[in-house]
Design a protein around this motif. Structure first.
Motif, PDB file in Angstrom:
ATOM      1  N   UNK A  78     -52.564  27.595 -18.083  1.00  0.00           N
ATOM      2  CA  UNK A  78     -53.555  28.458 -18.716  1.00  0.00           C
ATOM      3  C   UNK A  78     -54.790  27.621 -18.994  1.00  0.00           C
ATOM      4  N   UNK A  79     -55.933  28.154 -18.592  1.00  0.00           N
ATOM      5  CA  UNK A  79     -57.205  27.457 -18.789  1.00  0.00           C
ATOM      6  C   UNK A  79     -58.157  28.403 -19.508  1.00  0.00           C
ATOM      7  N   UNK A  80     -58.808  27.889 -20.563  1.00  0.00           N
ATOM      8  CA  UNK A  80     -59.699  28.683 -21.415  1.00  0.00           C
ATOM      9  C   UNK A  80     -61.126  28.134 -21.349  1.00  0.00           C
ATOM     10  N   UNK A  81     -62.067  28.957 -21.761  1.00  0.00           N
ATOM     11  CA  UNK A  81     -63.461  28.529 -21.809  1.00  0.00           C
ATOM     12  C   UNK A  81     -64.171  28.667 -20.475  1.00  0.00           C
ATOM     13  N   UNK A  82     -63.661  29.547 -19.617  1.00  0.00           N
ATOM     14  CA  UNK A  82     -64.276  29.795 -18.316  1.00  0.00           C
ATOM     15  C   UNK A  82     -65.244  30.974 -18.415  1.00  0.00           C
ATOM     16  N   UNK A  83     -66.104  31.119 -17.433  1.00  0.00           N
ATOM     17  CA  UNK A  83     -67.001  32.266 -17.380  1.00  0.00           C
ATOM     18  C   UNK A  83     -66.142  33.515 -17.176  1.00  0.00           C
ATOM     19  N   UNK A  84     -66.240  34.497 -18.084  1.00  0.00           N
ATOM     20  CA  UNK A  84     -65.412  35.703 -17.967  1.00  0.00           C
ATOM     21  C   UNK A  84     -65.589  36.416 -16.625  1.00  0.00           C
ATOM     22  N   UNK A  85     -64.465  36.829 -16.057  1.00  0.00           N
ATOM     23  CA  UNK A  85     -64.474  37.575 -14.803  1.00  0.00           C
ATOM     24  C   UNK A  85     -64.848  36.771 -13.572  1.00  0.00           C
ATOM     25  N   UNK A  86     -65.024  35.474 -13.714  1.00  0.00           N
ATOM     26  CA  UNK A  86     -65.487  34.655 -12.587  1.00  0.00           C
ATOM     27  C   UNK A  86     -64.337  33.882 -11.945  1.00  0.00           C
ATOM     28  N   UNK A  87     -64.583  33.436 -10.725  1.00  0.00           N
ATOM     29  CA  UNK A  87     -63.645  32.594  -9.993  1.00  0.00           C
ATOM     30  C   UNK A  87     -64.116  31.146 -10.070  1.00  0.00           C
ATOM     31  N   UNK A  88     -63.160  30.224 -10.130  1.00  0.00           N
ATOM     32  CA  UNK A  88     -63.473  28.805 -10.298  1.00  0.00           C
ATOM     33  C   UNK A  88     -62.651  27.950  -9.347  1.00  0.00           C
ATOM     34  N   UNK A  89     -63.306  26.990  -8.677  1.00  0.00           N
ATOM     35  CA  UNK A  89     -62.601  26.049  -7.822  1.00  0.00           C
ATOM     36  C   UNK A  89     -61.641  25.205  -8.649  1.00  0.00           C
ATOM     37  N   UNK A  90     -60.521  24.800  -8.017  1.00  0.00           N
ATOM     38  CA  UNK A  90     -59.449  24.094  -8.715  1.00  0.00           C
ATOM     39  C   UNK A  90     -58.868  23.104  -7.712  1.00  0.00           C
ATOM     40  N   UNK A  91     -58.978  21.807  -8.026  1.00  0.00           N
ATOM     41  CA  UNK A  91     -58.572  20.787  -7.060  1.00  0.00           C
ATOM     42  C   UNK A  91     -57.910  19.585  -7.714  1.00  0.00           C
ATOM     43  N   UNK A  92     -57.024  18.957  -6.947  1.00  0.00           N
ATOM     44  CA  UNK A  92     -56.492  17.645  -7.304  1.00  0.00           C
ATOM     45  C   UNK A  92     -57.403  16.633  -6.637  1.00  0.00           C
ATOM     46  N   UNK A  93     -57.856  15.654  -7.409  1.00  0.00           N
ATOM     47  CA  UNK A  93     -58.780  14.640  -6.900  1.00  0.00           C
ATOM     48  C   UNK A  93     -58.076  13.289  -6.764  1.00  0.00           C
ATOM     49  N   UNK A 126     -60.907  24.024 -21.461  1.00  0.00           N
ATOM     50  CA  UNK A 126     -59.703  23.249 -21.755  1.00  0.00           C
ATOM     51  C   UNK A 126     -58.498  23.968 -21.152  1.00  0.00           C
ATOM     52  N   UNK A 127     -57.385  23.269 -21.093  1.00  0.00           N
ATOM     53  CA  UNK A 127     -56.175  23.928 -20.628  1.00  0.00           C
ATOM     54  C   UNK A 127     -55.042  22.965 -20.373  1.00  0.00           C
ATOM     55  N   UNK A 128     -53.910  23.531 -20.013  1.00  0.00           N
ATOM     56  CA  UNK A 128     -52.747  22.741 -19.650  1.00  0.00           C
ATOM     57  C   UNK A 128     -52.166  23.294 -18.349  1.00  0.00           C
ATOM     58  N   UNK A 129     -51.667  22.376 -17.536  1.00  0.00           N
ATOM     59  CA  UNK A 129     -51.069  22.739 -16.253  1.00  0.00           C
ATOM     60  C   UNK A 129     -49.780  21.952 -16.115  1.00  0.00           C
ATOM     61  N   UNK A 169     -69.319  23.448  -7.080  1.00  0.00           N
ATOM     62  CA  UNK A 169     -70.208  23.143  -8.186  1.00  0.00           C
ATOM     63  C   UNK A 169     -69.705  22.086  -9.148  1.00  0.00           C
ATOM     64  N   UNK A 170     -70.400  21.967 -10.301  1.00  0.00           N
ATOM     65  CA  UNK A 170     -70.068  20.936 -11.290  1.00  0.00           C
ATOM     66  C   UNK A 170     -68.638  21.051 -11.810  1.00  0.00           C
ATOM     67  N   UNK A 171     -68.170  19.969 -12.361  1.00  0.00           N
ATOM     68  CA  UNK A 171     -66.802  19.861 -12.879  1.00  0.00           C
ATOM     69  C   UNK A 171     -66.791  20.206 -14.360  1.00  0.00           C
ATOM     70  N   UNK A 172     -66.065  21.273 -14.711  1.00  0.00           N
ATOM     71  CA  UNK A 172     -66.032  21.757 -16.109  1.00  0.00           C
ATOM     72  C   UNK A 172     -64.975  21.079 -16.968  1.00  0.00           C
ATOM     73  N   UNK A 173     -63.850  20.700 -16.352  1.00  0.00           N
ATOM     74  CA  UNK A 173     -62.753  20.086 -17.106  1.00  0.00           C
ATOM     75  C   UNK A 173     -62.040  19.096 -16.214  1.00  0.00           C
ATOM     76  N   UNK A 174     -61.480  18.058 -16.862  1.00  0.00           N
ATOM     77  CA  UNK A 174     -60.840  16.965 -16.140  1.00  0.00           C
ATOM     78  C   UNK A 174     -59.552  16.584 -16.838  1.00  0.00           C
ATOM     79  N   UNK A 175     -58.545  16.200 -16.038  1.00  0.00           N
ATOM     80  CA  UNK A 175     -57.280  15.700 -16.582  1.00  0.00           C
ATOM     81  C   UNK A 175     -56.695  14.693 -15.619  1.00  0.00           C
TER      82      UNK A 175
END
Length: 176
Positions: free
Chosen positions: A61-76, A44-47, A165-171
Motif C-alpha cells: 500500500x502506497x499513500x500520498x500519490x496524485x488521486x486517480x493517477x498512474x505511477x511508474x514503479x521499479x526496482x533499481x 510513503x508506503x510498505x511493500x 518522471x521524478x522519483x516520489x519515494x525510495x526504499x
C-alpha cells in the motif's frame, strides 16, 4: 550392472539436481521495503515480497500519490536512498541487459514492475506475482536493491526509463 540399480541411481541424481535448482529460490523467503518520501514529496508506503518457488508475490500500500493517477514503479540497481531525490538508486535493475518494457509482456528489465493506480484518496493498494524477480538466491535477487515510486505513468517504451518522471519515494529492499 543391474539395470534396475542403474535406473535407481539415475532417478536419484535427477531428483537431486532438480532439488538443488529449487534450493536457489526457496519458497517462503521474504523481503520488505519501507518507502520514504523524496525531497518535496509526501509519498510513503510498505511493500512485501514473498518467494513462492518460481515466482514472487508482491503486495503493498502506497499513500500520498496524485488521486486517480498512474505511477511508474521499479526496482533499481542500488539500495541507496541517500541523495534525497532517489537518484542514488541508479537505473532500473537489469541484469539481463534487456530493453525497458511492460512487466509480464515480452522482454523487459527485471526491475520493471506494473504501474500503480492511485484511488480517489491517493492510495494505491496492490497484489501481483512476478516470475522475473527473486528473493534470495543469485539470479535476479532483489534484496539490497532500491525500490522507487515515480510521479508519472510508465509509457513502457521510452528507453531506458519509461518516461516515468521524478522519483516520489525510495526504499531499500531488505530480507526479513
Amino acid at each position: 550392472m543391474n539395470p534396475r540399480f542403474t535406473l535407481s541411481i539415475l532417478s536419484s541424481l535427477v531428483a537431486a539436481v532438480a532439488l538443488a535448482g529449487c534450493a536457489s529460490y526457496p519458497a517462503g523467503n521474504r523481503a520488505a521495503a519501507k518507502l520514504e518520501p523524496t525531497r518535496g514529496s509526501t509519498t510513503t508506503g510498505t511493500v512485501t515480497f514473498v518467494q513462492t518457488g518460481g515466482g514472487v508475490q508482491v503486495s503493498g500500500e502506497i499513500r500520498g500519490l496524485k488521486p486517480g493517477a498512474e505511477h511508474g514503479f521499479h526496482i533499481h540497481e542500488k539500495g541507496d536512498c541517500s541523495s534525497g531525490d532517489g537518484m542514488s538508486t541508479g537505473g532500473h535493475f537489469n541484469p539481463g541487459g534487456k530493453a525497458h518494457g511492460h512487466h509480464g509482456m515480452g522482454d523487459h528489465h527485471t526491475g520493471d514492475l506494473p504501474s500503480l493506480k492511485a484511488d480517489a484518496n491517493g492510495v494505491a493498494t496492490f497484489h501481483f506475482e512476478s516470475s522475473t524477480i527473486r528473493v534470495g538466491g543469485t539470479d535476479n535477487n532483489i534484496v539490497g536493491r532500491g525500490l522507487i515510486v515515480h510521479r508519472d505513468p510508465d509509457d513502457y517504451k521510452t528507453q531506458p526509463t519509461g518516461n516515468a518522471g521524478p522519483r516520489l519515494a525510495c526504499a531499500v529492499i531488505a530480507a526479513q
